[in-house]
Design a protein around this motif. Structure first.
Motif, PDB file in Angstrom:
ATOM      1  N   ILE A 119     -52.664 -29.250 -26.193  1.00 26.98           N
ATOM      2  CA  ILE A 119     -51.760 -29.228 -25.044  1.00 26.98           C
ATOM      3  C   ILE A 119     -52.453 -29.892 -23.862  1.00 26.98           C
ATOM      4  CG2 ILE A 119     -50.543 -27.689 -23.487  1.00 26.98           C
ATOM      5  CD1 ILE A 119     -50.616 -25.619 -25.758  1.00 26.98           C
ATOM      6  N   PHE A 122     -52.575 -30.366 -17.997  1.00 26.27           N
ATOM      7  CA  PHE A 122     -51.525 -30.221 -16.995  1.00 26.27           C
ATOM      8  C   PHE A 122     -50.547 -29.101 -17.381  1.00 26.27           C
ATOM      9  CE2 PHE A 122     -47.339 -31.121 -15.347  1.00 26.27           C
ATOM     10  CZ  PHE A 122     -47.618 -31.181 -13.998  1.00 26.27           C
ATOM     11  N   ALA A 123     -50.051 -29.137 -18.628  1.00 25.57           N
ATOM     12  CA  ALA A 123     -49.136 -28.086 -19.076  1.00 25.57           C
ATOM     13  C   ALA A 123     -49.838 -26.730 -19.063  1.00 25.57           C
ATOM     14  CB  ALA A 123     -48.607 -28.398 -20.479  1.00 25.57           C
ATOM     15  N   VAL A 126     -49.581 -25.331 -15.659  1.00 30.88           N
ATOM     16  CA  VAL A 126     -48.275 -24.714 -15.411  1.00 30.88           C
ATOM     17  C   VAL A 126     -48.209 -23.338 -16.089  1.00 30.88           C
ATOM     18  CG1 VAL A 126     -45.805 -24.924 -15.796  1.00 30.88           C
ATOM     19  CG2 VAL A 126     -47.130 -26.934 -15.159  1.00 30.88           C
ATOM     20  N   THR A 127     -48.676 -23.294 -17.345  1.00 32.29           N
ATOM     21  CA  THR A 127     -48.661 -22.053 -18.119  1.00 32.29           C
ATOM     22  C   THR A 127     -49.402 -20.942 -17.377  1.00 32.29           C
ATOM     23  OG1 THR A 127     -48.681 -23.371 -20.110  1.00 32.29           O
ATOM     24  CG2 THR A 127     -49.254 -21.065 -20.352  1.00 32.29           C
ATOM     25  N   ARG A 129     -50.140 -20.835 -14.251  1.00 32.59           N
ATOM     26  CA  ARG A 129     -49.543 -20.509 -12.962  1.00 32.59           C
ATOM     27  C   ARG A 129     -48.536 -19.375 -13.133  1.00 32.59           C
ATOM     28  NH1 ARG A 129     -48.607 -25.507  -8.875  1.00 32.59           N
ATOM     29  NH2 ARG A 129     -48.115 -24.262  -7.102  1.00 32.59           N
ATOM     30  N   ILE A 130     -47.850 -19.389 -14.272  1.00 34.09           N
ATOM     31  CA  ILE A 130     -46.908 -18.303 -14.560  1.00 34.09           C
ATOM     32  C   ILE A 130     -47.679 -17.009 -14.804  1.00 34.09           C
ATOM     33  CG2 ILE A 130     -45.188 -17.498 -16.221  1.00 34.09           C
ATOM     34  CD1 ILE A 130     -44.407 -20.504 -16.557  1.00 34.09           C
ATOM     35  N   MET A 131     -48.770 -17.107 -15.561  1.00 27.08           N
ATOM     36  CA  MET A 131     -49.563 -15.917 -15.870  1.00 27.08           C
ATOM     37  C   MET A 131     -50.180 -15.282 -14.621  1.00 27.08           C
ATOM     38  SD  MET A 131     -49.636 -15.474 -19.175  1.00 27.08           S
ATOM     39  CE  MET A 131     -51.119 -14.536 -19.532  1.00 27.08           C
ATOM     40  N   ALA A 379     -52.865 -29.188 -11.348  1.00 30.64           N
ATOM     41  CA  ALA A 379     -51.655 -28.483 -11.790  1.00 30.64           C
ATOM     42  C   ALA A 379     -51.679 -27.006 -11.435  1.00 30.64           C
ATOM     43  CB  ALA A 379     -51.474 -28.634 -13.302  1.00 30.64           C
TER      44      ALA A 379
END
Lengths: 436, 295
Positions: A119, A122-123, A126-127, A129-131, A379
């Protein structure tokens, strides 16, 4: 090694031409996209922001690099990255590689840990950031933190409650009723500031208990009803607050008894010796719930980035070290065990030394990766925290291409990064030559 | 120790049962620890996926794990909306052009050069090879500023092939290193006999080297594909309207809270392709990794 020239093959010139035919495209690209720019960037770093002619500034760009606070933060942060990440990734990879040797579902585990490698950083940003969201209701890490902290110091049943009359006063987190009481007295502990959904479900109409000789009785209730009601008086429509810890304190302030209120809010301290007492609602009733750490805030952003980055690269270390482990001579391990070494001694004295070459490869690779780290910071760190989260590659991009558009300092940062990587280059070239 | 038990266990009527139970017991703590760790490595990605199938209102009011108590909240509408979003579709196409174009170029140029370094004899060959390998650790930051200017002059700025070419150059040192070492390990007799039979170098390259070198080429291709598909920095620098998916999503990050119904599904789409490539060709990926770091 190379084949000797075939007998009767083309002459020296011919061999040049054939070689050139195969090499020219690659060498052209390397020359135009790597060698020329590298030379250009080194020269450019001695000139001002906008151009060459008449803009010679000597080492001024390098001085800027080491004196501007956002840039020194970047260097300091990169130093932290280098100090923490390679060691952690290698250690985690080693532990995973050793542990997976002993389970049947090693392939599944390895795939799970290795997935983040495929992965984009960058993704991943984002991942995570949610956590990392601060509200424990939104971010999984803080939700876990809330569950754990809730187990050790649970949030109070009435964390927002306030006294309804000035006679109840706050003291060390507890609410103490100023008016003293005696056996046979009634203590009224009225609270407000409790939202309807915070009132415990078992709650019923509050009751003011009748005095009981020898006991201190009273009630804890929501001293509020639609329309307001009269403060300090138990009225119809006002609810008792069950499950609240009430303390009976001596004149000296020592807690003698404690009890919990019932559905109608009443409590009863039985057989109280004669004397003067105060009643209080225990501090735990008002304990604030865990509000979550600001993982992406100024203080924690760097550790948060490190964690996410280690999460990405642990799989790489695990696979490479695992391959080294698989290639290790089994008889050496067996011999150590036969000689009476226990598991830990075998690991520490035999496995790790034998794996040293592989471990150092992982370590060096990670140093290079960490020096050049960019995507994950871009990111995962909110823009407002870029200054705190800054790293060399991010500083280079923003200096050269955003805002200031300063190609002089941008070049100096790139050269600085290059100089940091050169010692590693030396190590690598030595290794490649040995193999070539 | 139990852990050192041979892989193939021959049941022994005498001690099999008790020994197995003992082994199972000693292994249990390790299994539990690894289940927890494995979950820790999977949960973030699962969380991203669940976030991506929840409506924005649900994402704003509670964590993604609400889906376990309210499974009916799940919806494909975020994805539906995205696949009607021309910005995302263009970004995906750009990403594919860059990744495929770059991969093809790196493989072709890397194989040609790798063959020359492995099997052609010409003066200065080994020094040249070391020089190419030395370029391996030149950080791409060293080329951003000059190529930005050069691209501007030659009209390569803001084109997918400009971005792909940049990646190609920076992928070549590793490609040459990997393929040269692999080709050098191919059996010498086959090449010798082909040369004696009068085959020229181009025929040997096409008919012998490429087919025999397929495992290494596959590793290289997967690496390059993932690397360019996942790139952010190069595309951020050389693209403006021509943006791959990473840069397109980065443009939405500023409104992280309100655009989560775009950011989460787009991020998931961006990682599905490399994930599938990785899962399908895991073996080659690991081989390439090991060749690059251990050998």
């Amino acid at each position: 090694m190379a084949a000797p020239p075939p007998s009767g093959g083309p002459g020296r010139l011919g061999r040049y031409l054939v070689g050139a035919f195969f090499l020219a495209p690659a060498l052209f690209m390397l020359g135009v996209w790597m060698v020329y720019p590298a030379v250009y960037t080194i020269i450019r770093s001695f000139f001002g922001p906008t151009g060459f002619v008449g803009h010679w500034v000597g080492f001024a760009n390098y001085k800027t690099l080491f004196t501007t606070s956002t840039l020194t933060t970047a260097i300091k942060n990169n130093a932290i990255w280098v100090a923490v990440v390679p060691a952690m990734v290698t250690a985690v990879g080693l532990v995973f590689a050793v542990l997976t040797e002993r389970i049947r579902w090693a392939v599944a585990f390895k795939t799970a840990v290795f997935l983040p490698m495929a992965i984009s950083a960058f993704a991943t940003g984002v991942t995570w950031r949610i956590m990392y969201q601060q509200d424990p209701g939104l971010g999984a890490i803080n939700a876990l933190g809330k569950t754990i902290s809730g187990a050790f110091s649970p949030a109070g049943v009435l964390s927002t409650a306030l006294p309804s009359t000035p006679s109840l006063q706050s003291s060390a987190g507890a609410l103490v009723l100023k008016t003293p009481t005696h056996p046979g007295g009634v203590a009224l502990l009225g609270l407000t500031g409790i939202a309807p959904d915070q009132v415990p479900k078992s709650s019923v109409q509050a009751v003011k208990p009748a005095p009981k000789p020898g006991d201190v009785v009273g009630t804890v209730w929501r001293d509020f009803k639609p329309g307001g009601g009269k403060a300090g008086v138990v009225e119809t429509g006002e609810l008792g607050l069950p499950g609240v810890t009430v303390e009976l304190r001596s004149a000296a302030g020592k807690t003698i008894q404690s009890t919990k209120s019932k559905s109608d809010g009443t409590f009863d301290f039985a057989k109280v010796p004669a004397g003067t007492y105060t009643t209080a609602i225990g501090a735990q009733t008002f304990a604030k719930p865990f509000g979550g750490f600001a993982w992406l805030g100024p203080n924690l952003i760097v550790p948060s980035l490190l964690i996410a980055y280690i999460w990405i690269w642990a799989g790489f270390a695990m696979v490479v070290i695992g391959a080294g482990l698989a290639a290790m001579p089994r008889d050496v391990l067996e011999a150590a065990r036969t000689d009476g070494a226990n598991e830990w001694q075998t690991f520490r004295r035999v496995t790790v030394p034998l794996l040293m070459p592989v471990l150092s490869v992982v370590f060096i690779t990670m140093i290079i990766n960490v020096l050049k780290v960019f995507d994950i910071v871009y990111a995962l760190a909110p823009e407002s925290e870029y200054a705190k989260a800054n790293v060399i590659a991010l500083a280079m991009y923003f200096t050269a291409f955003q805002g200031a558009g300063n190609f002089g300092v941008g070049s100096a940062i790139a050269v600085f990064l290059f100089l940091l990587v050169i010692p590693v280059l030396a190590l690598n070239v030595r290794r490649f030559r040995r193999e070539a | 120790m139990a852990a050192a038990a041979p892989a193939i266990e021959i049941p022994n009527p005498g001690d099999a049962v008790s020994a197995r139970i003992l082994r199972a017991i000693t292994r249990t703590p390790i299994n539990i620890v690894l289940v927890v760790l494995g979950a820790a490595w999977l949960v973030p990605t699962i969380g991203l996926f669940i976030t991506s199938i929840l409506p924005a209102s649900a994402d704003a009011s509670a964590g993604w794990w609400q889906i376990f108590s309210h499974p009916s909240l799940a919806t494909w509408s975020n994805y539906d909306a995205l696949f009607h979003n021309s910005g995302l579709i263009t970004a995906l196409k750009t990403t594919a052009y860059i990744a495929v174009g770059n991969t093809a170029l790196v493989v072709i140029l890397g194989a040609l050069a790798g063959y020359a370094f492995a099997w052609l004899d010409f003066p200065g060959r080994d020094w040249l090879f070391i020089g190419v390998i030395g370029l391996l650790v030149v950080p791409l930051q060293m080329a951003l500023i000059p190529m930005f200017k050069l691209y501007d002059t030659f009209g390569l700025f803001d084109t997918w092939y400009g971005i792909a070419l940049f990646h190609t150059a920076f992928g070549l040192p590793f490609a040459v290193f990997l393929l040269r070492n692999f080709f050098a390990g191919l059996p010498k007799d086959i090449l010798e006999s082909a040369r004696i039979d009068g085959a020229n170098e181009i025929v040997i390259f096409l008919r012998l080297i490429l087919p025999l070198g397929l495992p290494a080429i596959a590793s290289l291709a997967i690496f390059q594909f993932l690397w360019t598909w996942n790139d952010l920095l190069v595309a951020l620098t050389f693209g403006q309207n021509t943006t791959p998916i990473t840069v397109w999503i980065a443009g939405q990050l500023r409104e992280f809270g309100t655009s989560i119904d775009i950011i989460a599904p787009a991020s998931f789409i961006s990682l599905v392709v490399p994930l599938c490539v990785f899962l399908a060709f895991q073996r080659y990926f690991v081989q390439g990794l090991l060749a690059g770091s251990v050998k």
